[in-house]
Motif scaffolding. Structure first.
Motif, PDB file in Angstrom:
ATOM      1  N   GLN A 101       0.845  -1.193   0.000  1.00 32.93           N
ATOM      2  CA  GLN A 101       0.000   0.000   0.000  1.00 32.93           C
ATOM      3  C   GLN A 101       0.881   1.244   0.000  1.00 32.93           C
ATOM      4  OE1 GLN A 101      -3.110   0.076   2.921  1.00 32.93           O
ATOM      5  NE2 GLN A 101      -3.448   2.274   2.706  1.00 32.93           N
ATOM      6  N   GLY A 102       0.877   1.941  -1.115  1.00 37.50           N
ATOM      7  CA  GLY A 102       1.718   3.114  -1.251  1.00 37.50           C
ATOM      8  C   GLY A 102       3.181   2.793  -1.437  1.00 37.50           C
ATOM      9  N   ALA A 103       3.527   1.486  -1.581  1.00 39.33           N
ATOM     10  CA  ALA A 103       4.930   1.062  -1.694  1.00 39.33           C
ATOM     11  C   ALA A 103       5.753   1.721  -0.589  1.00 39.33           C
ATOM     12  CB  ALA A 103       5.481   1.404  -3.071  1.00 39.33           C
ATOM     13  N   ALA A 104       5.324   1.525   0.644  1.00 38.32           N
ATOM     14  CA  ALA A 104       5.850   2.287   1.773  1.00 38.32           C
ATOM     15  C   ALA A 104       6.507   1.390   2.819  1.00 38.32           C
ATOM     16  CB  ALA A 104       4.716   3.077   2.414  1.00 38.32           C
ATOM     17  N   VAL A 105       7.190   2.021   3.749  1.00 38.14           N
ATOM     18  CA  VAL A 105       7.770   1.345   4.913  1.00 38.14           C
ATOM     19  C   VAL A 105       6.727   1.369   6.024  1.00 38.14           C
ATOM     20  CG1 VAL A 105       9.603   1.347   6.635  1.00 38.14           C
ATOM     21  CG2 VAL A 105      10.098   2.054   4.282  1.00 38.14           C
ATOM     22  N   ARG A 106       6.267   0.205   6.388  1.00 40.91           N
ATOM     23  CA  ARG A 106       5.269   0.131   7.457  1.00 40.91           C
ATOM     24  C   ARG A 106       5.931   0.183   8.834  1.00 40.91           C
ATOM     25  NH1 ARG A 106       0.083  -1.152   8.075  1.00 40.91           N
ATOM     26  NH2 ARG A 106      -0.570  -2.064  10.064  1.00 40.91           N
ATOM     27  N   LYS A 107       7.012  -0.577   9.010  1.00 38.85           N
ATOM     28  CA  LYS A 107       7.721  -0.610  10.288  1.00 38.85           C
ATOM     29  C   LYS A 107       9.220  -0.692  10.032  1.00 38.85           C
ATOM     30  CE  LYS A 107       4.080  -3.185  12.767  1.00 38.85           C
ATOM     31  NZ  LYS A 107       3.786  -4.441  13.506  1.00 38.85           N
ATOM     32  N   ALA A 108       9.967  -0.148  10.957  1.00 34.32           N
ATOM     33  CA  ALA A 108      11.420  -0.303  10.963  1.00 34.32           C
ATOM     34  C   ALA A 108      11.834  -0.660  12.381  1.00 34.32           C
ATOM     35  CB  ALA A 108      12.110   0.972  10.503  1.00 34.32           C
ATOM     36  N   SER A 140       5.543   5.526   6.378  1.00 32.98           N
ATOM     37  CA  SER A 140       6.786   6.194   5.987  1.00 32.98           C
ATOM     38  C   SER A 140       7.125   5.898   4.531  1.00 32.98           C
ATOM     39  CB  SER A 140       7.941   5.725   6.883  1.00 32.98           C
ATOM     40  OG  SER A 140       7.681   6.006   8.240  1.00 32.98           O
ATOM     41  N   MET A 141       7.620   6.922   3.848  1.00 38.27           N
ATOM     42  CA  MET A 141       8.107   6.826   2.467  1.00 38.27           C
ATOM     43  C   MET A 141       6.998   6.486   1.469  1.00 38.27           C
ATOM     44  SD  MET A 141      11.137   7.736   2.961  1.00 38.27           S
ATOM     45  CE  MET A 141      11.792   7.547   1.300  1.00 38.27           C
ATOM     46  N   ALA A 142       5.748   6.728   1.841  1.00 37.06           N
ATOM     47  CA  ALA A 142       4.644   6.471   0.911  1.00 37.06           C
ATOM     48  C   ALA A 142       4.542   7.611  -0.088  1.00 37.06           C
ATOM     49  CB  ALA A 142       3.330   6.334   1.677  1.00 37.06           C
ATOM     50  N   ASN A 143       4.255   7.271  -1.355  1.00 41.41           N
ATOM     51  CA  ASN A 143       3.947   8.294  -2.349  1.00 41.41           C
ATOM     52  C   ASN A 143       2.515   8.754  -2.101  1.00 41.41           C
ATOM     53  OD1 ASN A 143       6.161   6.592  -3.878  1.00 41.41           O
ATOM     54  ND2 ASN A 143       6.058   8.609  -4.826  1.00 41.41           N
ATOM     55  N   ARG A 144       2.358   9.997  -1.752  1.00 39.44           N
ATOM     56  CA  ARG A 144       1.030  10.490  -1.399  1.00 39.44           C
ATOM     57  C   ARG A 144       0.392  11.152  -2.619  1.00 39.44           C
ATOM     58  NH1 ARG A 144       1.499  12.853   4.675  1.00 39.44           N
ATOM     59  NH2 ARG A 144      -0.688  12.281   4.675  1.00 39.44           N
ATOM     60  N   GLY A 145       0.308  12.445  -2.656  1.00 37.24           N
ATOM     61  CA  GLY A 145      -0.318  13.095  -3.797  1.00 37.24           C
ATOM     62  C   GLY A 145       0.569  13.055  -5.028  1.00 37.24           C
ATOM     63  N   PHE A 146       0.050  12.503  -6.124  1.00 36.54           N
ATOM     64  CA  PHE A 146       0.767  12.502  -7.407  1.00 36.54           C
ATOM     65  C   PHE A 146      -0.052  13.364  -8.363  1.00 36.54           C
ATOM     66  CE2 PHE A 146       2.231  11.099 -11.506  1.00 36.54           C
ATOM     67  CZ  PHE A 146       3.570  10.820 -11.309  1.00 36.54           C
ATOM     68  N   VAL A 147       0.557  14.414  -8.896  1.00 37.27           N
ATOM     69  CA  VAL A 147      -0.187  15.447  -9.610  1.00 37.27           C
ATOM     70  C   VAL A 147       0.196  15.491 -11.085  1.00 37.27           C
ATOM     71  CG1 VAL A 147      -0.688  17.927  -9.728  1.00 37.27           C
ATOM     72  CG2 VAL A 147      -0.350  16.827  -7.497  1.00 37.27           C
ATOM     73  N   PHE A 148      -0.839  15.460 -11.948  1.00 38.15           N
ATOM     74  CA  PHE A 148      -0.675  15.805 -13.349  1.00 38.15           C
ATOM     75  C   PHE A 148      -0.957  17.303 -13.450  1.00 38.15           C
ATOM     76  CE2 PHE A 148      -1.290  11.299 -13.561  1.00 38.15           C
ATOM     77  CZ  PHE A 148      -0.564  10.886 -14.669  1.00 38.15           C
ATOM     78  N   VAL A 149       0.091  18.082 -13.673  1.00 37.60           N
ATOM     79  CA  VAL A 149      -0.018  19.532 -13.550  1.00 37.60           C
ATOM     80  C   VAL A 149      -0.945  20.126 -14.598  1.00 37.60           C
ATOM     81  CG1 VAL A 149       1.278  21.698 -13.532  1.00 37.60           C
ATOM     82  CG2 VAL A 149       2.279  19.646 -12.519  1.00 37.60           C
ATOM     83  N   GLU A 150      -0.757  19.757 -15.864  1.00 39.94           N
ATOM     84  CA  GLU A 150      -1.570  20.338 -16.938  1.00 39.94           C
ATOM     85  C   GLU A 150      -3.042  19.969 -16.785  1.00 39.94           C
ATOM     86  OE1 GLU A 150      -0.453  22.458 -18.955  1.00 39.94           O
ATOM     87  OE2 GLU A 150       1.697  22.269 -18.537  1.00 39.94           O
ATOM     88  N   GLN A 151      -3.316  18.734 -16.414  1.00 41.54           N
ATOM     89  CA  GLN A 151      -4.700  18.282 -16.264  1.00 41.54           C
ATOM     90  C   GLN A 151      -5.306  18.678 -14.921  1.00 41.54           C
ATOM     91  OE1 GLN A 151      -2.111  16.518 -17.170  1.00 41.54           O
ATOM     92  NE2 GLN A 151      -2.547  15.151 -18.883  1.00 41.54           N
ATOM     93  N   LYS A 152      -4.460  19.215 -14.017  1.00 38.02           N
ATOM     94  CA  LYS A 152      -4.897  19.607 -12.673  1.00 38.02           C
ATOM     95  C   LYS A 152      -5.539  18.431 -11.934  1.00 38.02           C
ATOM     96  CE  LYS A 152      -5.545  24.450 -13.927  1.00 38.02           C
ATOM     97  NZ  LYS A 152      -6.481  25.605 -13.971  1.00 38.02           N
ATOM     98  N   LEU A 153      -4.891  17.288 -12.012  1.00 41.07           N
ATOM     99  CA  LEU A 153      -5.362  16.076 -11.354  1.00 41.07           C
ATOM    100  C   LEU A 153      -4.405  15.696 -10.231  1.00 41.07           C
ATOM    101  CD1 LEU A 153      -6.310  13.908 -14.461  1.00 41.07           C
ATOM    102  CD2 LEU A 153      -7.831  15.277 -13.050  1.00 41.07           C
ATOM    103  N   GLN A 154      -4.940  15.327  -9.096  1.00 38.17           N
ATOM    104  CA  GLN A 154      -4.124  14.865  -7.967  1.00 38.17           C
ATOM    105  C   GLN A 154      -4.560  13.460  -7.597  1.00 38.17           C
ATOM    106  OE1 GLN A 154      -2.414  17.218  -4.487  1.00 38.17           O
ATOM    107  NE2 GLN A 154      -4.327  16.452  -3.640  1.00 38.17           N
ATOM    108  N   LEU A 155      -3.635  12.528  -7.643  1.00 39.52           N
ATOM    109  CA  LEU A 155      -3.936  11.118  -7.444  1.00 39.52           C
ATOM    110  C   LEU A 155      -3.342  10.632  -6.121  1.00 39.52           C
ATOM    111  CD1 LEU A 155      -2.871  10.041 -11.042  1.00 39.52           C
ATOM    112  CD2 LEU A 155      -5.013  11.088 -10.311  1.00 39.52           C
ATOM    113  N   SER A 156      -4.108   9.863  -5.384  1.00 36.93           N
ATOM    114  CA  SER A 156      -3.670   9.386  -4.067  1.00 36.93           C
ATOM    115  C   SER A 156      -3.026   8.012  -4.194  1.00 36.93           C
ATOM    116  CB  SER A 156      -4.860   9.323  -3.099  1.00 36.93           C
ATOM    117  OG  SER A 156      -5.412  10.594  -2.925  1.00 36.93           O
ATOM    118  N   LEU A 157      -1.743   7.984  -4.477  1.00 37.20           N
ATOM    119  CA  LEU A 157      -1.048   6.711  -4.677  1.00 37.20           C
ATOM    120  C   LEU A 157      -0.856   5.943  -3.376  1.00 37.20           C
ATOM    121  CD1 LEU A 157       1.677   7.669  -7.305  1.00 37.20           C
ATOM    122  CD2 LEU A 157      -0.564   6.651  -7.683  1.00 37.20           C
TER     123      LEU A 157
END
Length: 686
Positions: A101-108, A140-157
């Motif tokens: 989920q989010g290609a993230a670090v869950r625990k260290a 930790s280290m999750a990709n959160r908002g990913f934005v297509f600037v021209e299209q004004k789209l924000q994606l919740s990765l």
């Protein structure tokens, strides 16, 4: 009010002030993270950012930010990947639990440090997921908002489960894990290919994280994204431990400096009445002030032209440092647009002291235009490094990368208002180096602390001795001083002149009584800071049956938590060191040069003596009851050593007075006589 009264009041006031500082660090409290010194930038339970507000269908992750958009990504099966090990015998310093989920670090979790639970010790978890009220998690280290600037789209990765490619083992003993995701149009046509790779090495606290974006379309795509930094760092021990957000910056002279507070101090002083921006959550209960603080506070430096190197979340002993790796040929990263810290209060309690509070940080990556598929600039790899480990100066100094990046700036001592950081830090670091050197052939930090007491007392003995002699002379001048005060009560100028003449004639000085304290104050504070913040003392034992951890209270006897009525203090153990410290302070006060003569002539002096006799033996044990046993061991040893030292000095003064009473003291040149040599003291007294 005479000079001596002013000095006594100043010393008492200083002791009370330092006591308040110690109380502020969590005296008698089991859990007060809300009082930690951390930068508040946003309360996520009140107004979570837009990229965390999307609702997600169960079957397919629809990453839409506008109704007209048709972007999405297929869910991969939920997966957990584990890198490294918690086995102390393994070559790995860490174990990472990675989430799809989010290609993230869950625990260290550390392999070489435990949580110091006396009943059930477990490997220490340095990073943890943050539970939000809506049931979601911040990793930790999750990709959160990913934005297509021209299209004004924000994606919740961070809501998407990425596809796991499993674990790869390198020939050098390293382990890697890769996650992949593809953003598609509603027609199924791929738009971007995303991949994220984590790599952990043996015998290293450093984690590599590479995020790769590839344009798959026949047109340019302008994108940017937010990356969650390390979150969920826990508090150390039962006392508040200065959890902070720290930023590292490169100056124009190629030096590394740090900023542990926001730069908008004028804003905070005006709105909150604070002197710096390390504000506490409960001091910003107003929603308007919180929102303004979010806009104004950033992980940045007040000097223009300083370049961002890294950001970190820290507690007393450990740091989680996120470093964006600059492009080849550059000393700093120029593609990070913004950096900010977060204060998480999942249950939203008003006082922020329920125990679930923690801190984190985010990086906002600048926009990047990707050329059409197949072109040289159609892909971009963002490289990050994460240090998850102890705040150990020797480790930072001997590792070239850590030294170059100035990770030592994450080490925080506790100077007070009278001793600036530029004075305390060098002394504290020197003391730490001396302690480590001594430990190399002694092997016990408790003994090292006691030896430090002996060395310090020995070095300060000449000043202490001179001070005690001067104080003794001052007490004998008490009746004469009172006569002068009565005689010149209506002429302050003449009274002061006569008093100074009296002191000069008898070789006494009001200042000398307090000189040792003033000289030693910076060293005391540096010693306190060094012992309090030294990672080497964490888990270090002095005796096998008592003081088994010098970074914790000595806890001779443990029992169920008791709450003191009205005060709310929480006590979980009988700590013997503070009680012994109180006894030492009492004996020290009893052996101070007698002021009976002055007290009999001035009831105010008698009241001062009585107040000091009561305050010192009670105040310090109360302030330091739950302080680290290493700190209390030093103070107690120093006080008992002071008792013995005062006994020796008093014996010397008594013998000197006996000699003078027999007419064997030298006359001074000021009295018109020639200085005579004193007769040698007898080898023994009959």
């Amino acid at each position: 009010m005479n000079f001596r009264t002013v000095l006594v009041l100043l010393v008492v006031g200083f002791v009370v002030y330092c006591g308040l500082l110690v109380l502020e660090t969590g005296l008698f409290e089991t859990c007060r993270p809300g009082r930690d010194h951390c930068i508040l930038l946003q309360n996520t339970t009140v107004d979570e950012s837009a990229e965390n507000k999307k609702t997600v269908p169960a079957e397919k992750e629809v990453l839409e930010a506008a109704d007209s958009a048709g972007f999405g990504a297929d869910h991969a099966p939920a997966a957990t990947v584990t890198l490294g090990s918690t086995d102390p015998k393994s070559d790995f310093m860490l174990q990472l639990e990675l989430s799809s989920q989010g290609a993230a670090v869950r625990k260290a979790v550390f392999s070489g440090f435990d949580n110091r639970d006396p009943n059930e010790p477990k490997p220490l978890q340095i990073l943890s997921p943050v539970q939000l009220p809506d049931g979601s998690e911040v990793l930790s280290m999750a990709n959160r908002g990913f934005v297509f600037v021209e299209q004004k789209l924000q994606l919740s990765l961070d809501k998407l489960h990425w596809k796991s490619a499993g674990i790869e083992k390198g020939t050098d003993g390293s382990q890697s894990a890769r996650f992949e995701a593809t953003i598609k149009k509603s027609t199924g046509e791929p738009v971007l290919e995303l991949s994220k790779t984590y790599k952990i090495r043996a015998n290293s606290y450093l984690l590599d994280c590479d995020f790769r974006v590839v344009n798959l379309t026949d047109s340019e795509q302008k994108v940017r994204f937010n990356l969650a930094g390390p979150v969920g760092i826990g508090r150390e021990a039962i006392r508040s431990d200065m959890r902070k957000v720290v930023g590292g910056f490169l100056t124009s002279e190629a030096e590394v400096v740090s900023s542990q507070k926001g730069i908008q101090t004028s804003f905070l002083s005006k709105k909150l009445g604070l002197k710096d921006a390390t504000l506490k959550y409960q001091q910003a209960q107003s929603k308007q002030i919180r929102e303004e603080a979010e806009r104004h506070l950033r992980i940045s430096h007040e000097r223009v032209g300083f370049h961002f190197l890294w950001a970190a979340t820290t507690n007393k002993y450990f740091a989680a440092i996120l470093r964006p790796v600059p492009n080849e040929g550059k000393d700093y990263c120029d593609w990070v647009k913004d950096k900010k810290g977060w204060f998480y209060n999942p249950d939203g309690d008003e006082r922020s002291n329920s125990g679930d509070e923690t801190i984190g940080l985010d990086l906002k990556i600048a926009s990047r235009t990707l050329a059409e598929a197949g072109e040289a600039n159609s892909k971009k790899t963002y490289k990050f490094q994460v240090y998850l480990g102890p705040k150990d100066k020797s480790l930072f100094d001997k590792t070239e990368l850590y030294h170059k990046l100035g990770f030592v700036h994450t080490i925080t001592f506790m100077p007070c208002f009278c001793c600036p950081t530029c004075l305390i830090n060098p002394i504290a670091f020197a003391i730490l180096a001396l302690m480590k050197w001594m430990y190399g052939f002694i092997g016990n930090y408790g003994i090292v602390i006691i030896i430090l007491v002996f060395l310090f007392r020995l070095a300060m003995h000449p000043i202490t001795k001179k001070s005690q002699i001067s104080m003794r002379k001052m007490t004998k001048l008490g009746p004469k001083a009172e006569e002068i005060k009565k005689k010149y009560a209506n002429n302050k100028t003449e009274m002061n002149k006569q008093m100074m003449a009296l002191y000069k004639e008898q070789g006494a000085s009001p200042i000398m009584g307090f000189l040792p304290m003033m000289v030693q104050m910076p060293i005391w504070i540096a010693l306190w800071s060094a012992v309090y913040a030294s990672i080497e003392l964490r888990g270090a034992a002095f005796l096998p049956f008592w003081i088994t951890d010098l970074s914790m209270p000595d806890a001779l006897v443990r029992f169920s938590t008791l709450t003191v009525p009205l005060l709310g203090w929480k006590i979980e153990s009988l700590n013997l060191l503070p009680l012994l410290m109180g006894l030492a302070f009492y004996l020290q006060q009893k052996l101070m040069p007698s002021q009976a003569a002055a007290a009999s002539a001035n009831p105010q002096v008698a009241q001062q003596q009585k107040m000091m006799m009561i305050m010192m033996p009670l105040l310090f044990p109360l302030m330091l009851y739950k302080a680290p046993s290493g700190v209390n061991l030093y103070i107690m040893s120093s006080t008992f050593a002071g008792v013995f030292e005062q006994y020796v000095i008093r014996k010397h003064i008594r013998e000197k007075e006996e000699t003078e009473s027999k007419g064997l003291v030298a006359v001074t040149s000021k009295t018109g006589g020639k200085v005579k040599k004193k007769k040698p003291k007898p080898f023994y007294k009959i």
